[in-house]
Design an enzyme around this catalytic site. Structure first.
Site, PDB file in Angstrom:
ATOM      1  N   GLY A  76       0.831  -1.210   0.000  1.00  0.00           N
ATOM      2  CA  GLY A  76       0.000   0.000   0.000  1.00  0.00           C
ATOM      3  C   GLY A  76       0.858   1.249   0.000  1.00  0.00           C
ATOM      4  N   ARG A 100      13.570  10.072  -2.220  1.00  0.00           N
ATOM      5  CA  ARG A 100      14.483  11.221  -2.393  1.00  0.00           C
ATOM      6  C   ARG A 100      15.722  11.074  -1.505  1.00  0.00           C
ATOM      7  NH1 ARG A 100      14.813  15.927   0.659  1.00  0.00           N
ATOM      8  NH2 ARG A 100      15.491  17.821  -0.434  1.00  0.00           N
ATOM      9  N   ARG A 111      19.467  10.703  -2.989  1.00  0.00           N
ATOM     10  CA  ARG A 111      20.447  11.779  -2.745  1.00  0.00           C
ATOM     11  C   ARG A 111      21.605  11.291  -1.871  1.00  0.00           C
ATOM     12  NH1 ARG A 111      17.238  17.276  -3.512  1.00  0.00           N
ATOM     13  NH2 ARG A 111      16.878  16.890  -5.728  1.00  0.00           N
ATOM     14  N   ARG A 128       0.862  -4.867  -5.562  1.00  0.00           N
ATOM     15  CA  ARG A 128       0.921  -6.115  -4.797  1.00  0.00           C
ATOM     16  C   ARG A 128       1.196  -7.183  -5.856  1.00  0.00           C
ATOM     17  NH1 ARG A 128      -0.951  -4.173   0.304  1.00  0.00           N
ATOM     18  NH2 ARG A 128      -2.667  -2.705   0.097  1.00  0.00           N
ATOM     19  N   GLY A 155       5.555  -2.326   3.750  1.00  0.00           N
ATOM     20  CA  GLY A 155       5.133  -2.884   5.040  1.00  0.00           C
ATOM     21  C   GLY A 155       5.691  -4.274   5.269  1.00  0.00           C
ATOM     22  N   ASP A 156       5.055  -5.017   6.170  1.00  0.00           N
ATOM     23  CA  ASP A 156       5.618  -6.324   6.547  1.00  0.00           C
ATOM     24  C   ASP A 156       5.652  -7.304   5.378  1.00  0.00           C
ATOM     25  OD1 ASP A 156       2.863  -6.454   6.615  1.00  0.00           O
ATOM     26  OD2 ASP A 156       2.764  -7.749   8.379  1.00  0.00           O
ATOM     27  N   THR A 180       4.075   2.387   5.693  1.00  0.00           N
ATOM     28  CA  THR A 180       2.669   1.947   5.739  1.00  0.00           C
ATOM     29  C   THR A 180       1.919   2.872   6.673  1.00  0.00           C
ATOM     30  OG1 THR A 180       1.155   0.265   6.603  1.00  0.00           O
ATOM     31  CG2 THR A 180       3.395   0.160   7.430  1.00  0.00           C
ATOM     32  N   ASP A 215      -0.387   1.997   8.533  1.00  0.00           N
ATOM     33  CA  ASP A 215      -0.944   1.225   9.661  1.00  0.00           C
ATOM     34  C   ASP A 215      -0.142   1.302  10.962  1.00  0.00           C
ATOM     35  OD1 ASP A 215      -2.987   0.446   8.028  1.00  0.00           O
ATOM     36  OD2 ASP A 215      -2.142  -1.519   7.562  1.00  0.00           O
ATOM     37  N   ASP A 231       2.015  -0.684  12.149  1.00  0.00           N
ATOM     38  CA  ASP A 231       1.951  -1.961  12.864  1.00  0.00           C
ATOM     39  C   ASP A 231       3.261  -2.744  12.841  1.00  0.00           C
ATOM     40  OD1 ASP A 231       1.799  -2.335  10.145  1.00  0.00           O
ATOM     41  OD2 ASP A 231       0.274  -3.892  10.218  1.00  0.00           O
ATOM     42  N   MET A 250      -9.000   2.841   8.340  1.00  0.00           N
ATOM     43  CA  MET A 250      -8.210   1.698   7.870  1.00  0.00           C
ATOM     44  C   MET A 250      -7.502   0.996   9.031  1.00  0.00           C
ATOM     45  SD  MET A 250      -6.579   2.482   4.181  1.00  0.00           S
ATOM     46  CE  MET A 250      -7.555   2.188   2.703  1.00  0.00           C
ATOM     47  N   ARG A 277      -6.504  -3.182   8.738  1.00  0.00           N
ATOM     48  CA  ARG A 277      -7.042  -4.538   8.542  1.00  0.00           C
ATOM     49  C   ARG A 277      -6.697  -5.397   9.749  1.00  0.00           C
ATOM     50  NH1 ARG A 277      -5.572  -5.861   2.779  1.00  0.00           N
ATOM     51  NH2 ARG A 277      -3.551  -5.414   3.680  1.00  0.00           N
ATOM     52  N   GLY A 303     -11.887  12.836  20.433  1.00  0.00           N
ATOM     53  CA  GLY A 303     -12.821  12.680  21.554  1.00  0.00           C
ATOM     54  C   GLY A 303     -13.935  11.700  21.235  1.00  0.00           C
ATOM     55  N   LYS A 311     -29.548  10.882  29.138  1.00  0.00           N
ATOM     56  CA  LYS A 311     -29.100  12.269  29.414  1.00  0.00           C
ATOM     57  C   LYS A 311     -29.366  13.181  28.211  1.00  0.00           C
ATOM     58  CE  LYS A 311     -24.882  11.391  30.372  1.00  0.00           C
ATOM     59  NZ  LYS A 311     -23.492  11.703  30.535  1.00  0.00           N
ATOM     60  N   ARG A 349     -25.609   7.035  11.336  1.00  0.00           N
ATOM     61  CA  ARG A 349     -25.036   7.156   9.988  1.00  0.00           C
ATOM     62  C   ARG A 349     -23.673   6.454   9.981  1.00  0.00           C
ATOM     63  NH1 ARG A 349     -29.323   8.842   9.227  1.00  0.00           N
ATOM     64  NH2 ARG A 349     -30.070  10.666   8.059  1.00  0.00           N
TER      65      ARG A 349
HETATM   66  P1  ADP Z   1       2.774  -4.393   2.656  1.00  0.00           P
HETATM   67  O1  ADP Z   1       4.203  -4.417   2.266  1.00  0.00           O
HETATM   68  O2  ADP Z   1       2.208  -3.012   2.692  1.00  0.00           O
HETATM   69  O3  ADP Z   1       2.496  -5.213   3.895  1.00  0.00           O
HETATM   70  P2  ADP Z   1       1.677  -6.575   1.063  1.00  0.00           P
HETATM   71  O4  ADP Z   1       1.363  -7.456   2.218  1.00  0.00           O
HETATM   72  O5  ADP Z   1       0.679  -6.520  -0.037  1.00  0.00           O
HETATM   73  O6  ADP Z   1       1.933  -5.071   1.476  1.00  0.00           O
HETATM   74  O7  ADP Z   1       3.071  -7.074   0.466  1.00  0.00           O
HETATM   75  C1  ADP Z   1       3.660  -6.417  -0.638  1.00  0.00           C
HETATM   76  C2  ADP Z   1       4.242  -7.432  -1.580  1.00  0.00           C
HETATM   77  O8  ADP Z   1       5.324  -8.126  -0.940  1.00  0.00           O
HETATM   78  C3  ADP Z   1       3.318  -8.555  -2.032  1.00  0.00           C
HETATM   79  O9  ADP Z   1       2.459  -8.168  -3.059  1.00  0.00           O
HETATM   80  C4  ADP Z   1       4.320  -9.581  -2.517  1.00  0.00           C
HETATM   81  O10 ADP Z   1       4.821  -9.252  -3.784  1.00  0.00           O
HETATM   82  C5  ADP Z   1       5.453  -9.418  -1.503  1.00  0.00           C
HETATM   83  N1  ADP Z   1       5.347 -10.435  -0.452  1.00  0.00           N
HETATM   84  C6  ADP Z   1       4.524 -10.459   0.612  1.00  0.00           C
HETATM   85  N2  ADP Z   1       4.687 -11.582   1.340  1.00  0.00           N
HETATM   86  C7  ADP Z   1       5.634 -12.311   0.707  1.00  0.00           C
HETATM   87  C8  ADP Z   1       6.253 -13.580   0.942  1.00  0.00           C
HETATM   88  N3  ADP Z   1       5.929 -14.332   1.991  1.00  0.00           N
HETATM   89  N4  ADP Z   1       7.205 -13.999   0.055  1.00  0.00           N
HETATM   90  C9  ADP Z   1       7.548 -13.258  -1.010  1.00  0.00           C
HETATM   91  N5  ADP Z   1       7.002 -12.042  -1.283  1.00  0.00           N
HETATM   92  C10 ADP Z   1       6.062 -11.576  -0.441  1.00  0.00           C
HETATM   93  O1  F6P Z   2      -1.731  -1.781   4.353  1.00  0.00           O
HETATM   94  C1  F6P Z   2      -2.331  -0.541   4.541  1.00  0.00           C
HETATM   95  C2  F6P Z   2      -3.808  -0.597   4.311  1.00  0.00           C
HETATM   96  O2  F6P Z   2      -4.162   0.723   4.358  1.00  0.00           O
HETATM   97  C3  F6P Z   2      -4.670  -1.416   5.278  1.00  0.00           C
HETATM   98  O3  F6P Z   2      -4.957  -0.798   6.492  1.00  0.00           O
HETATM   99  C4  F6P Z   2      -5.889  -1.627   4.440  1.00  0.00           C
HETATM  100  O4  F6P Z   2      -6.651  -2.700   4.879  1.00  0.00           O
HETATM  101  C5  F6P Z   2      -5.300  -1.879   3.101  1.00  0.00           C
HETATM  102  O5  F6P Z   2      -4.134  -1.101   3.032  1.00  0.00           O
HETATM  103  C6  F6P Z   2      -6.226  -1.631   1.960  1.00  0.00           C
HETATM  104  O6  F6P Z   2      -5.492  -1.647   0.781  1.00  0.00           O
HETATM  105  P1  F6P Z   2      -6.032  -1.891  -0.683  1.00  0.00           P
HETATM  106  O7  F6P Z   2      -7.334  -1.209  -0.781  1.00  0.00           O
HETATM  107  O8  F6P Z   2      -4.985  -1.290  -1.545  1.00  0.00           O
HETATM  108  O9  F6P Z   2      -6.128  -3.353  -0.827  1.00  0.00           O
END
Ligand code: ADP
Ligand code: F6P
Length: 330
Positions: A17, A27, A31, A78, A108-109, A133, A135, A137, A177, A179, A193, A219, A254
């Site tokens: 993401g 950048r 640089r 992705r 991200g992870d 990211t 998130d 996290d 957001m 997940r 708040g 209230k 809403r």
């Molecule tokens: P984020 O990096 O934000 O957590 P994703 O979970 O979509 O986003 O991971 C980004 C990309 O990293 C994936 O689309 C994939 O190409 C690669 N990736 C994720 N997990 C693995 C894995 N276990 N092995 C190899 N590539 C991975």
């Molecule tokens: O990884 C960041 C994030 O914003 C999550 O919190 C959310 O669930 C996800 O991306 C949504 O991403 P997309 O709509 O690109 O699948």
């Protein structure tokens, strides 16, 4: 002691993401590398571009006028193919053909899991990661690039919603957001708040939410904001609003789903500075012989954390912050 390594050409990519501040990170990488007399290749569309050889040489001027822009000039994706052995081999072949010795991956992870997989099979390619990211996290850093901007976007939006909630006496369920993580919800909820904050890390007790709303109603207070992280175990804002409406039909409710506005926009000052510091150290780390690490920030100090830790552990929600949220929303 790490041995300084002989690196001449580095590649940089953004993956997963997008997050505000990724451009500032690109950048900083470009640089810093240029100042160290390294060649830089920008890889478009994350791991997909690595497999499809979407390579462009970058120079100091390639990253002019981007520090203030959201999104990522390198684009992102992705890429399920990178999770396969064939995908990794294709990427490695392209890196070797291009003479790229090292990579900086920003994401991200999932992105770091991909980087680890490449590293394990081909340790000759050195890789460092920058946490990007919204998130927040990732274990091993207090903040990820994009998080500060995202929570400020949420706060601005919720403040506006609160005006309408108060004027009409309406109870709003605002979905943010996250997940798997409640950092955006918890911190933006405290800052606005919110009457309640629902996150995936804690069990959501619908009965106590109903009891609180009944008490408020007695209230004559029928308006307010309930922040719901999209990954809450009860479901998103639509589901939670439905449960409340069923049990308290006299409440005017809403639902607002903030969605992808949280990922866009100009990065905040904090995100620009964070991205600049992490990008700078990413290149320095490679030159010092580091590989397989994420560059993070803990207590305002740069740290280098093995990918294994950053991906296997999850950043924990501070119980003290949960207590602050609980007491202040009484
Ligand atoms: P984020 O990096 O934000 O957590 P994703 O979970 O979509 O986003 O991971 C980004 C990309 O990293 C994936 O689309 C994939 O190409 C690669 N990736 C994720 N997990 C693995 C894995 N276990 N092995 C190899 N590539 C991975
Ligand atoms: O990884 C960041 C994030 O914003 C999550 O919190 C959310 O669930 C996800 O991306 C949504 O991403 P997309 O709509 O690109 O699948």
């Amino acid at each position: 002691m790490k041995q300084p390594s002989l690196i001449r050409k580095i590649g940089v990519l953004t993956s997963g993401g997008d997050a505000p501040g990724m451009n500032a990170a690109i950048r900083a990488v470009v640089r810093t590398a240029v100042s160290e007399k390294l060649s830089v290749i920008g890889i478009s569309h994350g791991y997909k571009g690595l497999i499809n050889k979407e390579f462009t040489p970058m120079f100091g001027y390639s990253v002019a006028d981007i520090i203030h822009r959201g999104g990522t000039i390198l684009k992102t994706s992705r890429c399920p193919e990178f999770k396969t052995g064939e995908g990794i081999e294709a990427a490695y072949q392209n890196l070797s053909d291009e003479g790229i010795d090292a990579l900086v991956v920003i994401g991200g992870d999932g992105t770091f899991r991909g980087a680890s997989a490449l590293q394990e099979k081909h340790p000759d390619i050195k890789v460092v990661g920058l946490p990007g990211t919204i998130d927040n996290d990732l274990y091993g850093t207090d903040f990820t690039i994009g998080y500060d901007t995202a929570i400020n976007t949420v706060v601005e939006a919720v403040d506006k919603i609160r005006d309408t909630a108060g004027s009409h006496g309406t109870l709003f369920f605002v979905e943010v957001m996250g997940r798997d993580a409640g950092f955006i919800a918890l911190n933006s909820g405290i800052a606005t708040g919110a009457e309640d904050i629902l996150i995936p890390e804690t069990r959501t007790d619908i009965d106590s939410l109903i009891a609180k709303l009944e008490y408020d109603q007695r209230k004559q207070k029928t308006w307010g904001i309930i922040i719901v992280a999209e990954g809450d175990e009860l479901g998103g804002a639509t589901q939670v609003a439905g449960m409340v409406k069923e049990r308290l039909p006299s409440y005017e409710t809403r639902v607002t789903i903030l969605g992808h506005i949280q990922r866009g926009g100009a990065p905040s000052c904090a995100d620009r500075v964070l991205a600049s510091r992490l990008g700078f150290d990413g290149v320095k780390a490679l030159l010092e012989g580091e590989s397989g690490v994420m560059i993070g920030l803990i207590n305002d100090k740069i740290v280098r954390v093995p990918f294994e830790k950053a991906t296997k552990k999850h950043q924990q929600i501070d119980p003290g912050l949960l207590e602050v949220a609980r007491v202040l929303s009484l």
